[in-house]
Design an enzyme around this catalytic site. Structure first.
Site, PDB file in Angstrom:
ATOM      1  N   CYS B 140       9.034  -8.027 -21.287  1.00  0.00           N
ATOM      2  CA  CYS B 140       8.429  -9.250 -21.057  1.00  0.00           C
ATOM      3  C   CYS B 140       6.991 -10.496 -21.692  1.00  0.00           C
ATOM      4  O   CYS B 140       7.364 -11.423 -21.453  1.00  0.00           O
ATOM      5  CB  CYS B 140       8.506  -9.056 -19.321  1.00  0.00           C
ATOM      6  SG  CYS B 140       6.880  -7.943 -19.569  1.00  0.00           S
ATOM      7  N   HIS B 220       2.349 -12.281 -15.112  1.00  0.00           N
ATOM      8  CA  HIS B 220       1.740 -11.791 -16.292  1.00  0.00           C
ATOM      9  C   HIS B 220       1.244 -12.842 -17.101  1.00  0.00           C
ATOM     10  O   HIS B 220       1.390 -14.277 -16.270  1.00  0.00           O
ATOM     11  CB  HIS B 220       2.016 -11.170 -17.820  1.00  0.00           C
ATOM     12  CG  HIS B 220       2.771  -9.852 -17.482  1.00  0.00           C
ATOM     13  ND1 HIS B 220       2.167  -8.689 -17.233  1.00  0.00           N
ATOM     14  CD2 HIS B 220       3.830  -9.219 -17.954  1.00  0.00           C
ATOM     15  CE1 HIS B 220       3.050  -7.714 -17.027  1.00  0.00           C
ATOM     16  NE2 HIS B 220       4.265  -7.862 -17.517  1.00  0.00           N
TER      17      HIS B 220
END
Lengths: 337, 337
Positions: B140, B220
Site C-alpha cells: 500500500c 498512512h
C-alpha cells in the site's frame, strides 16, 4: 545572587522555577498564577511566594485556602529579571509592562520572534543576548533542532536541511486537544514555520521543514535529512554528538526504540517530573548516504527548553560571558547527563 | 470470462473478491479461509464458494454452520488465476504449489520481491507483467508513492526523492497491535526498505525513505520532498495530478485537513466498506522551493492496492495489453473517481 520571578507557573514555568532554584547564583522570589488550581497550591507548599495576575481574584485564592503574597505588579517590582512563561501571545502583551518597569525579561517560543526582537539558544547565539534586555528562548522543537544541527554544522558544515517534525497532539494533562485517531498536516502548507524559526538562532542555515500532529502526548519526533558541506564518517558524527551537551545517543536495540520507551528511561533517571532535558538521538538511525546525513531524534516538549531559560538569565544579567561555562553550571545543578 | 480465486479472504482478499466480481470479464469461483470466523460466514452469505485451507478443520466450519465447497487444493484446480492474499510470507510458501499446478498467481506486498521475482504497478510497469506467471502487487505504501511520483516523473523528471512515511500502527480491527501512545521509528535504521521497494516498479528512481509508526488506525501519511529534473510551476503539478487516475487532490481548508476527515469524506462516497482507493494529496501542501517539490499525501492501507490487483489479473492473463484501458475498465466497475 540575582532575584528571578516566573510569570506563569504552568508546564514550563514550574520547571523553570525549580531549575532556577537549583542554581547557586540565582533565587526565585516569586511565581504567578491566574487561577487557584492544584499547581497554585503546590507552588505555595513548595515554598514559593505566590502572586496573582488578577487582583480581583484574590477572594478565589483565599476561599481555596491558597496563601498569596500579592499581585504580579508587586512581584515584578522586586525582581532583577522575569521569566515569562505565560501562554503563547500573552508574553508579547506583557512586554510593555516590563519595559515600563525597566525589567529584563525572557520569553518562550510561543511568542513571535518579531514581537520580542531577539531569539536565544545557548549553543547557537549566546553572546548576541549578553547584556540585552529581552530575549525569546526558541520553542521546544526549534531547541531540539538546534541542539543537534549546531554541532553537526560545527563539525562538517551544512549545505541544506530537510526535516519532518512529527509533533505530539498535546501534553499528557491536556484533555481537550487532539487528534485522537488521525494524522494531521499542521500546517497543511509546506514548508512549515519551524525552518524560519531555526534561522532566528542559526542565522545562515538553509532549512525546509514539514510538520504534522499525531495522537500521542509524550514527545515530538524529528526526521532529519542533512546535506553536508564536507564529507565525514558517521562515526565522527556519533563522536561529536556524544561530546555535545544536552544531547544523548540512544539505541533502539537496547529497548529504546520509541518515544514511550525513552520516557520510561527518563523515569529511571529519578528526576523531578521524570523530565528529559536532553535530546535523544537514535544511534541506529544515523547514516550517511550520497553525502547526506539521515537521523531521527525526539523532544520532551515539557522540559527540554528549561536549561536554556536558566542560561538566558545569565546572558541577560551579564553573569557569565562564556556560554560553555553557564551551560556546564546549569547542567550540573539540574543533574543533566 | 476468466475464473479467479482468492486465497485468503481477509482485509485485502475480501476487497479483491468484490472488485473482481464487479468486472464484466472476470468472475470469482472461490475464496478461502483458515478459520470459521465472521468473514467466512459472510463470504458464504454473499454467495462466494468457500474453500478451507486445512482439510482437518472441516468439522470446525461444519459446527459453526458455515457451508464449505471443498479444500483450497480443489479450489485451485478450477481456476485460471489465483490472487494470493494470505498474510505476508505465507504467499511465498504457496508459490511452489501454484508452480506445480501451472497456475498463474498474484501476490501482495507483504511478500519479498526476491521471492516472487517481479513486482507490479499498473502505472509504472504494467507491460513487464504482460503474460507473466507470477507477480507481486507492491505494498500500500509503495503503491501510494508510485501513484503520485510516476506522473510527476513523466511531467518533469525526478532527480531525487526523500520521503518520510508516517505509518498507522494497525488496521481498525487489529486490537493486539500498537503503539498506543508513542512514536516508533520503524525501522530505526535509515533509509527504510520503502525506497528499494519503489525501485521494484520505478526502476531508475533515486529515493531515500524514513519510516515510523504512530498511534492511529485510519491511514498512512507520506511527506515527500522531490528534487525535480526540469523546472515547472506548481500549477502544472496540480493539473497533472488532477488528470491522474486514482489520485485526488483534497483541500485542508474544505475540512479535509487530516486523515480522519478524509475517511469521513470516503463515507460520503457511499462505497462498500467506506473504502478510499484513490491517493488523496493535500493541495495546500504542494509547493516548489529551490527546484524542489514538497507535498503530503495519505494512503488508505486497507483498500488502495485493490484496483491494481484487478489490473494485474488482466496483465498476467493477457486480457488487455494497454494499461490505460484496464485501468479505465477497473475504475469504472469499482466506481473510482
Amino acid at each position: 545572587m540575582k532575584s528571578v520571578v516566573v510569570n506563569g507557573y504552568g508546564t514550563i514555568g514550574k520547571r523553570v522555577a525549580d531549575a532556577v532554584s537549583a542554581q547557586d547564583d540565582l533565587k526565585i522570589i516569586g511565581v504567578s498564577k491566574t487561577k487557584p488550581d492544584f499547581e497554585a497550591r503546590m507552588a505555595v507548599e513548595k515554598g514559593y511566594d505566590l502572586y496573582i495576575s488578577f487582583p480581583e481574584r484574590e477572594k478565589l485564592f483565599h476561599d481555596a485556602g491558597i496563601e498569596i503574597s500579592g499581585t504580579v505588579d508587586e512581584m515584578l517590582e522586586k525582581a532583577d529579571i522575569v521569566v515569562d512563561c505565560t501562554p503563547g501571545g500573552v508574553g508579547a502583551k506583557n512586554l510593555a509592562q516590563y519595559k515600563d518597569l525597566g525589567l529584563k525579561a525572557i520569553f518562550q517560543g510561543g511568542e513571535k520572534h518579531e514581537d520580542i526582537g531577539l531569539s536565544f539558544n545557548a549553543f547557537a547565539n549566546y553572546s548576541d543576548s549578553f547584556g540585552q534586555d529581552y530575549v525569546r528562548v526558541v520553542s521546544c522543537n526549534t531547541t531540539g533542532l538546534t541542539r543537534t544541527l549546531k554541532p553537526i554544522n560545527d563539525l562538517c558544515g551544512i549545505k541544506k536541511v530537510r526535516a519532518v517534525m512529527v509533533r505530539r497532539g498535546g501534553d499528557p494533562h491536556q484533555i481537550n486537544v487532539g487528534p485522537l485517531n488521525s494524522i494531521v498536516p499542521n500546517p497543511p502548507t509546506v514548508p512549515s514555520h519551524h525552518g524560519p524559526d531555526l534561522q532566528t538562532v542559526m542565522y545562515d542555515i538553509n532549512i525546509n521543514t514539514v510538520a504534522l500532529l499525531v495522537p500521542t502526548t509524550l514527545m515530538h519526533q524529528h526526521n532529519l535529512m542533512v546535506e553536508l558541506e564536507n564529507q565525514v564518517e558517521v562515526e565522527e558524527i556519533i563522536k561529536k554528538l556524544e561530546d555535545t551537551s544536552r544531547v544523548m545517543l540512544v539505541k533502539a536495540n537496547e529497548g529504546l526504540g520509541s518515544t514511550a520507551e525513552i520516557m520510561e528511561y527518563a523515569k529511571e533517571l529519578g528526576r523531578s517530573r521524570n523530565d528529559l532535558f536532553e535530546i535523544p538521538v537514535w544511534q541506529e538511525s544515523l547514516n550517511i548516504t550520497e553525502g547526506e546525513l539521515y537521523y531521527m531524534q525526539a523532544v520532551h516538549q515539557e522540559s527540554n527548553v528549561v536549561p536554556e531559560n536558566v542560561d538566558a538569565i545569565r546572558a541577560l544579567l551579564e553573569m557569565e560571558e562564556d556560554p560553555e561555562k553557564t551551560v556546564q553550571k546549569t547542567n550540573k545543578a539540574m543533574g543533566i547527563l
